[in-house]
Design a protein around this motif. Structure first.
Motif, PDB file in Angstrom:
ATOM      1  N   TYR A   1      12.901   3.188  -2.693  1.00  0.00           N
ATOM      2  CA  TYR A   1      11.761   2.759  -3.510  1.00  0.00           C
ATOM      3  C   TYR A   1      12.216   1.734  -4.552  1.00  0.00           C
ATOM      4  CZ  TYR A   1       7.541   3.157  -6.363  1.00  0.00           C
ATOM      5  OH  TYR A   1       6.405   2.896  -7.056  1.00  0.00           O
ATOM      6  N   ALA A   2      13.315   2.044  -5.254  1.00  0.00           N
ATOM      7  CA  ALA A   2      13.817   1.139  -6.294  1.00  0.00           C
ATOM      8  C   ALA A   2      14.230  -0.200  -5.701  1.00  0.00           C
ATOM      9  CB  ALA A   2      14.990   1.782  -7.025  1.00  0.00           C
ATOM     10  N   ALA A   3      14.823  -0.179  -4.512  1.00  0.00           N
ATOM     11  CA  ALA A   3      15.242  -1.434  -3.875  1.00  0.00           C
ATOM     12  C   ALA A   3      14.045  -2.304  -3.542  1.00  0.00           C
ATOM     13  CB  ALA A   3      16.045  -1.124  -2.613  1.00  0.00           C
ATOM     14  N   GLN A   4      12.958  -1.677  -3.069  1.00  0.00           N
ATOM     15  CA  GLN A   4      11.754  -2.445  -2.740  1.00  0.00           C
ATOM     16  C   GLN A   4      11.111  -3.012  -3.996  1.00  0.00           C
ATOM     17  OE1 GLN A   4       9.137  -0.689   0.387  1.00  0.00           O
ATOM     18  NE2 GLN A   4      10.655   0.950   0.433  1.00  0.00           N
ATOM     19  N   ILE A   5      11.060  -2.224  -5.056  1.00  0.00           N
ATOM     20  CA  ILE A   5      10.510  -2.709  -6.322  1.00  0.00           C
ATOM     21  C   ILE A   5      11.355  -3.855  -6.866  1.00  0.00           C
ATOM     22  CG2 ILE A   5      10.111  -2.108  -8.741  1.00  0.00           C
ATOM     23  CD1 ILE A   5       7.976  -1.060  -6.916  1.00  0.00           C
ATOM     24  N   LYS A   6      12.667  -3.745  -6.774  1.00  0.00           N
ATOM     25  CA  LYS A   6      13.557  -4.802  -7.258  1.00  0.00           C
ATOM     26  C   LYS A   6      13.341  -6.096  -6.487  1.00  0.00           C
ATOM     27  CE  LYS A   6      18.427  -5.773  -8.220  1.00  0.00           C
ATOM     28  NZ  LYS A   6      19.827  -5.250  -8.153  1.00  0.00           N
ATOM     29  N   GLN A   7      13.143  -5.995  -5.167  1.00  0.00           N
ATOM     30  CA  GLN A   7      12.907  -7.183  -4.359  1.00  0.00           C
ATOM     31  C   GLN A   7      11.578  -7.842  -4.719  1.00  0.00           C
ATOM     32  OE1 GLN A   7      15.029  -8.733  -2.185  1.00  0.00           O
ATOM     33  NE2 GLN A   7      13.448 -10.329  -2.197  1.00  0.00           N
TER      34      GLN A   7
ATOM     35  N   SER B   1       0.823  -1.219   0.000  1.00  0.00           N
ATOM     36  CA  SER B   1       0.000   0.000   0.000  1.00  0.00           C
ATOM     37  C   SER B   1       0.850   1.259   0.000  1.00  0.00           C
ATOM     38  CB  SER B   1      -0.934  -0.007   1.214  1.00  0.00           C
ATOM     39  OG  SER B   1      -0.176  -0.118   2.419  1.00  0.00           O
ATOM     40  N   HIS B   2       1.983   1.252   0.730  1.00  0.00           N
ATOM     41  CA  HIS B   2       2.787   2.471   0.777  1.00  0.00           C
ATOM     42  C   HIS B   2       3.467   2.752  -0.563  1.00  0.00           C
ATOM     43  CE1 HIS B   2       5.800  -0.654   1.583  1.00  0.00           C
ATOM     44  NE2 HIS B   2       6.718   0.209   1.177  1.00  0.00           N
ATOM     45  N   LEU B   3       3.773   1.680  -1.337  1.00  0.00           N
ATOM     46  CA  LEU B   3       4.336   1.894  -2.657  1.00  0.00           C
ATOM     47  C   LEU B   3       3.272   2.353  -3.641  1.00  0.00           C
ATOM     48  CD1 LEU B   3       6.826  -1.089  -3.002  1.00  0.00           C
ATOM     49  CD2 LEU B   3       7.272   1.245  -2.258  1.00  0.00           C
ATOM     50  N   LEU B   4       2.051   1.825  -3.497  1.00  0.00           N
ATOM     51  CA  LEU B   4       0.953   2.287  -4.341  1.00  0.00           C
ATOM     52  C   LEU B   4       0.657   3.755  -4.089  1.00  0.00           C
ATOM     53  CD1 LEU B   4      -1.490  -0.763  -4.120  1.00  0.00           C
ATOM     54  CD2 LEU B   4      -0.236   0.001  -6.136  1.00  0.00           C
TER      55      LEU B   4
ATOM     56  N   SER C   1      10.118  14.485  -0.565  1.00  0.00           N
ATOM     57  CA  SER C   1       9.571  13.812   0.610  1.00  0.00           C
ATOM     58  C   SER C   1       8.872  12.516   0.274  1.00  0.00           C
ATOM     59  CB  SER C   1       8.571  14.745   1.324  1.00  0.00           C
ATOM     60  OG  SER C   1       7.454  14.992   0.473  1.00  0.00           O
ATOM     61  N   GLN C   2       8.798  12.144  -1.030  1.00  0.00           N
ATOM     62  CA  GLN C   2       8.096  10.940  -1.441  1.00  0.00           C
ATOM     63  C   GLN C   2       9.028  10.033  -2.246  1.00  0.00           C
ATOM     64  OE1 GLN C   2       5.178  10.181  -0.464  1.00  0.00           O
ATOM     65  NE2 GLN C   2       4.596  12.117   0.455  1.00  0.00           N
ATOM     66  N   PRO C   3       9.060   8.715  -1.942  1.00  0.00           N
ATOM     67  CA  PRO C   3       9.876   7.773  -2.732  1.00  0.00           C
ATOM     68  C   PRO C   3       9.235   7.500  -4.074  1.00  0.00           C
ATOM     69  CG  PRO C   3       8.641   6.571  -1.070  1.00  0.00           C
ATOM     70  CD  PRO C   3       8.380   8.033  -0.830  1.00  0.00           C
ATOM     71  N   LEU C   4       9.976   7.648  -5.164  1.00  0.00           N
ATOM     72  CA  LEU C   4       9.438   7.478  -6.506  1.00  0.00           C
ATOM     73  C   LEU C   4      10.266   6.448  -7.264  1.00  0.00           C
ATOM     74  CD1 LEU C   4       8.927  11.232  -7.447  1.00  0.00           C
ATOM     75  CD2 LEU C   4       7.250   9.682  -6.482  1.00  0.00           C
ATOM     76  N   ASN C   5       9.635   5.866  -8.245  1.00  0.00           N
ATOM     77  CA  ASN C   5      10.319   4.943  -9.147  1.00  0.00           C
ATOM     78  C   ASN C   5      10.444   5.644 -10.492  1.00  0.00           C
ATOM     79  OD1 ASN C   5      11.324   2.895 -10.638  1.00  0.00           O
ATOM     80  ND2 ASN C   5       9.604   1.487 -10.345  1.00  0.00           N
ATOM     81  N   SER C   6      11.550   6.316 -10.708  1.00  0.00           N
ATOM     82  CA  SER C   6      11.697   7.143 -11.901  1.00  0.00           C
ATOM     83  C   SER C   6      11.658   6.304 -13.172  1.00  0.00           C
ATOM     84  CB  SER C   6      13.015   7.922 -11.837  1.00  0.00           C
ATOM     85  OG  SER C   6      14.104   7.022 -11.712  1.00  0.00           O
ATOM     86  N   LYS C   7      12.173   5.078 -13.109  1.00  0.00           N
ATOM     87  CA  LYS C   7      12.196   4.243 -14.306  1.00  0.00           C
ATOM     88  C   LYS C   7      10.798   3.830 -14.722  1.00  0.00           C
ATOM     89  CE  LYS C   7      14.270   0.042 -16.180  1.00  0.00           C
ATOM     90  NZ  LYS C   7      15.137  -1.106 -15.912  1.00  0.00           N
ATOM     91  N   ALA C   8       9.966   3.468 -13.731  1.00  0.00           N
ATOM     92  CA  ALA C   8       8.614   2.999 -14.040  1.00  0.00           C
ATOM     93  C   ALA C   8       7.677   4.154 -14.336  1.00  0.00           C
ATOM     94  CB  ALA C   8       8.074   2.175 -12.884  1.00  0.00           C
TER      95      ALA C   8
END
Length: 368
Positions: free
Chosen positions: A136-142, A82-85, A117-124
């Motif tokens: 953010y990227a580390a969590q998406i990669k996992q 939810s926090h990534l969404l 102040s917000q983690p973003l996934n610039s690639k996505a």
């Protein structure tokens, strides 16, 4: 055309005609010990074509299941937290605002301050990388790594369920499998159509696994697994051609029996259901140690030396004992590998007991 028709019948499990023909040759086979080592029920080149077709079958069913079922299901089972969404939603809102409102020095400064102040996934998401994008990227990669592992575990669980089910069905046709002394009594034995199908399914599965082994994430036991697949294919091929199909079917089933349980436990682990992962890992550990480190060495390998001889003491098959020793050598090598994996399983059991939960596959520790 006749060969193609026979193969299609075999692939579609329409084996009634082959069964009737094989049954009519039982008496001939049971008295053919002096006719060389080759299986009297072998149909060449049809059986060779069937083996190739089953390898292609596994490749085709893997591709279809992966695209149509496994990948979509993995995305449903392992979704974004939810926090990534929430972070993705905020990023999209910021992107829309920057596209609709005129950029001013004040608004640009406020936008940079808010985005930091917000983690973003610039690639996505296609936005500039903020300073805290690494988390953010580390969590998406996992998450993507867990999805890939889940997809592999789901496929292997399905394939092993198919082979184990066919193996159980094959052995359920008779009662000789429970008595090691009957593995060689009356040799050479009838190779029924059910045995042929099981051999084709198992051989095709291991041959395809040998190919995919080089395209999967490499684990610390890569060469052990490679050796295991080679030995299994050699044992299956030699045992089929020399009519050691009784003991061959037992060996194949024993080496597959625990695998679907292991893959099912992995599926629960990657889906973050720790309780179910613990339950199925315990069931897998017990099944593996019983089938591969007890039944296989003490009821299968130990039966080869005393029972794999004719009444006059000559080693089977008559005049071609080298085939027997090739199989026995491969079985002993398989048992060495089983002992190694049994040690790793006991090590994981110890870690599970001390930590209170099952962790990642211990073989992932040294992934290249």
């Amino acid at each position: 055309m006749q060969s193609l028709g026979a193969l299609l019948s075999l692939m579609l499990f329409d084996s009634s005609a082959v069964m009737r023909e094989s049954d009519s040759n039982v008496s001939q086979n049971s008295s053919s010990s002096g006719k060389g080592p080759f299986n009297q029920d072998l149909v060449f080149p049809d059986d060779a074509y069937a083996a190739v077709l089953w390898i292609l079958f596994w490749a085709a069913i893997h591709s279809v299941m992966l695209r149509g079922v496994i990948v979509p299901l993995s995305y449903r089972l392992i979704g974004l937290p939810s926090h990534l969404l929430k972070s993705a939603k905020i990023s999209n809102d910021q992107t829309c605002s920057s596209q609709t409102l005129p950029a001013t020095p004040e608004s640009s400064a406020r936008s940079r301050k808010k985005s930091n102040s917000q983690p973003l996934n610039s690639k996505a998401l296609g936005v500039a990388s903020p300073t805290n994008d690494n988390d953010y990227a580390a969590q998406i990669k996992q998450i993507e790594k867990d999805r890939a592992k889940l997809q592999l575990a789901m496929w292997k669980c399905l394939s092993y369920c198919i082979t184990v089910s066919m193996g159980v069905y094959t052995l359920a046709q008779d009662t000789w499998w429970s008595q090691p002394e009957l593995y060689f009594k009356g040799y050479p034995h009838l190779t029924t159509s059910t045995m042929k199908i099981y051999y084709n399914i198992g051989f095709g599965n291991y041959a395809y696994q040998l190919y995919t082994l080089f395209h999967e994430p490499r684990q610390s036991d890569f060469w052990a697994m490679f050796t295991h697949h080679i030995c299994t294919l050699v044992v299956m091929g030699v045992s089929y051609f020399t009519s050691f199909t009784r003991i061959g079917t037992v060996i194949l089933l024993l080496h597959d029996f625990a695998d679907p349980i292991m893959e099912f436990a992995k599926c629960w682990l990657y889906c973050k259901n720790q309780r179910m992962a613990d339950v199925f890992f315990g069931l897998f550990a017990a099944t593996f140690l019983i089938t591969r480190n007890y039944i296989f060495p003490f009821h299968v390998i130990s039966a080869c030396i005393p029972y794999g001889v004719y009444e006059d003491g000559e080693r089977m098959p008559r005049g071609y004992a080298q085939y027997f020793w090739i199989c026995v050598s491969c079985l002993c090598l398989l048992q060495v590998l089983n002992l190694n994996w049994g040690y790793l399983i006991c090590k994981m059991v110890y870690r599970t007991v001390t930590a209170g939960k099952v962790g990642e596959d211990i073989r992932d520790a040294d992934v290249e």
